[in-house]
Design an enzyme around this catalytic site. Structure first.
Site, mmCIF file in Angstrom:
data_model
loop_
_atom_site.group_PDB
_atom_site.id
_atom_site.type_symbol
_atom_site.label_atom_id
_atom_site.label_comp_id
_atom_site.label_asym_id
_atom_site.label_seq_id
_atom_site.Cartn_x
_atom_site.Cartn_y
_atom_site.Cartn_z
ATOM 1 N N GLY A 2 0.835 -1.202 0.040
ATOM 2 C CA GLY A 2 0.109 -0.020 -0.003
ATOM 3 C C GLY A 2 0.996 1.274 0.049
ATOM 4 N N ASN A 3 0.199 2.547 0.271
ATOM 5 C CA ASN A 3 1.049 3.711 0.263
ATOM 6 C C ASN A 3 0.352 4.550 1.372
ATOM 7 O OD1 ASN A 3 -0.928 5.428 -1.024
ATOM 8 N ND2 ASN A 3 -0.636 4.106 -2.572
#
Ligand code: CTP
Length: 404
Positions: free
Chosen positions: A212-213
């Site tokens: 993810g980020n």
């Protein structure tokens, strides 16, 4: 949020029996999120007290040109009051006040304020049926409409005199519905469908892990809220984000992965007028998803094959017909050059550049610093602003372009 949220509303109350309903009207306006101030004619105070209205509006009530009747009197500035207002609603409006408004008489604070007002003025007449029907009253209505005022027609029913006919002030709920729908009709994005992507995506590795980020989704949610407040019907395709979406009218489609975001966006793109891709879509996903939690082995690392996700924005650029398509670019070097390339490559109408080198820009914060680059290569830099202000700037830009 309602269309009246945050609006500064001046309520004018004149001396009719329906003045008691002004208390309900103030309460409902405040409930809608409006900031309400009340100006009354001196005689209206015989029907409803300033104390009631100031308590409900949480603001001082004005009824005379001066603050107190003594040598230290302060002027109640009708011009300031009129210019403060986004909307002026006069309810109830008696035949006497309406006639004075039509003829420019300004012998009380309410009338002087009306003459100074530049905002839209709505009047809700209240009087007995024969007064309402009288040719002079009808002429007054015509004159007031010619001057740009909007009349909220009186309703038919039992009147204070005991007679039955047209003359009852519209109910407070009706006044609110009427004014709200007039505002909606004038909103610049009222007939537009806006599709927005926001937040991160999570690319599943195994039942407990993902790639993810740090995207919070704040920018995209601010865009969706601003578009909705401008009258658009908004679909927000939102990746995993904990930020609440406060607008009820936004259709939120929650997704997790880039593929789900792609599918949701493509379901709605055809009917979209404006698409804004603000999501920080993961660029890579694991080539294989493990159905079981991957176990660690002491002292051993693992390697994982990643494959690219679909570029949602680029796919929309390829399919673009009449849609106005907006993308974001997050750059750390050669910002303008890279953004222009992205604009051309993805067939965009506008790209919004965030430079991670700028203070106040980026994923998690409440502010952003952006530069717009449009199809004609026009570059417009902005100062650091809240994400809500940036959202309004973006939509303002789009509105000028689609109206051109
Ligand atoms: N975007 C998208 N789908 C992807 C990747 C990006 O829709 N799979 C959109 C983003 O929402 C954003 C824009 O494309 O509007 C960002 O473009 P991208 O090419 O990913 O650039 P950056 O992430 O800014 O940078 P880089 O090219 O260096 O990865």
């Amino acid at each position: 949020m309602t269309v009246l949220s945050g609006k500064k509303i001046l309520l004018g109350v004149t001396a009719g029996i329906a003045a008691y309903k002004a208390a309900f009207l103030v309460r409902l306006l405040v409930k809608q999120g409006a900031d309400v101030k009340v100006v009354m004619t001196p005689k209206a105070k015989e029907f409803v007290t300033p104390l009631t209205l100031s308590t409900l509006s949480k603001n001082e009530v004005y009824s005379s040109f001066t603050h107190q009747d003594n040598d230290n009197a302060q002027w109640n500035n009708h011009v300031e009051l009129a210019l403060w207002a986004d909307l002026f609603i006069i309810a109830p409006a008696t035949a006497n006040t309406l006639s004075k408004m039509a003829h420019g008489t300004s012998d009380n604070l309410l009338l002087a304020t009306y003459l100074s007002a530049k905002c839209p003025v709505y009047v809700a007449p209240a009087m007995d049926l024969d007064m309402y029907k009288h040719p002079s009253t009808q002429e007054t209505f015509e004159a007031l409409e010619r001057f740009g005022n909007v009349i909220i027609a009186a309703q038919t029913g039992e009147l204070a005199s005991g007679l039955i006919g047209q003359g009852r002030m519209a109910e407070p709920e009706t006044i609110i519905e009427f004014v709200s729908s007039e505002i909606l009709k004038k909103l610049p994005l009222r007939d537009k469908k806006v599709l927005i992507t926001a937040g991160p995506t999570h690319e599943v590795i195994d039942p407990v892990r993902f790639i993810g980020n740090h995207s919070s989704g704040k920018m995209g949610i601010a865009l969706a809220e601003a578009a909705s407040q401008l009258g658009a019907s908004v679909i927000l395709v939102l990746g995993p984000s904990s930020i609440p979406v406060s607008e009820k009218n936004i259709a939120v489609i929650r997704v997790t992965t880039a593929q789900q975001m792609y599918d949701a966006v493509h379901q709605h793109y055809d009917a979209t007028d404006i698409a804004i891709c603000s999501a920080a879509v993961a660029d890579f996903k694991p080539a294989r998803v493990s159905n079981e939690k991957i176990k660690k082995r002491p002292g051993q690392g693992i390697s994982m094959e990643l494959e690219p996700t679909k570029d949602i924005l680029a796919s929309l650029g390829l399919l673009k017909k009449d849609q106005f398509l907006v993308g974001f670019a997050l750059e750390t070097q050669n910002e303008l050059e890279n953004s222009k390339k992205k604009l051309d490559k993805k067939n965009l109408d506008l790209i919004v550049l965030n430079s991670l080198r700028d203070k106040g820009a980026g994923f998690k914060g409440d502010t952003n610093k952006v530069t717009f680059i449009d199809k004609d290569n026009k570059v417009t830099p902005f100062d650091v602003k809240s994400k809500h202000e940036v959202a309004r700037d973006i939509l303002k830009h789009i509105i000028t372009k689609i109206d051109a």
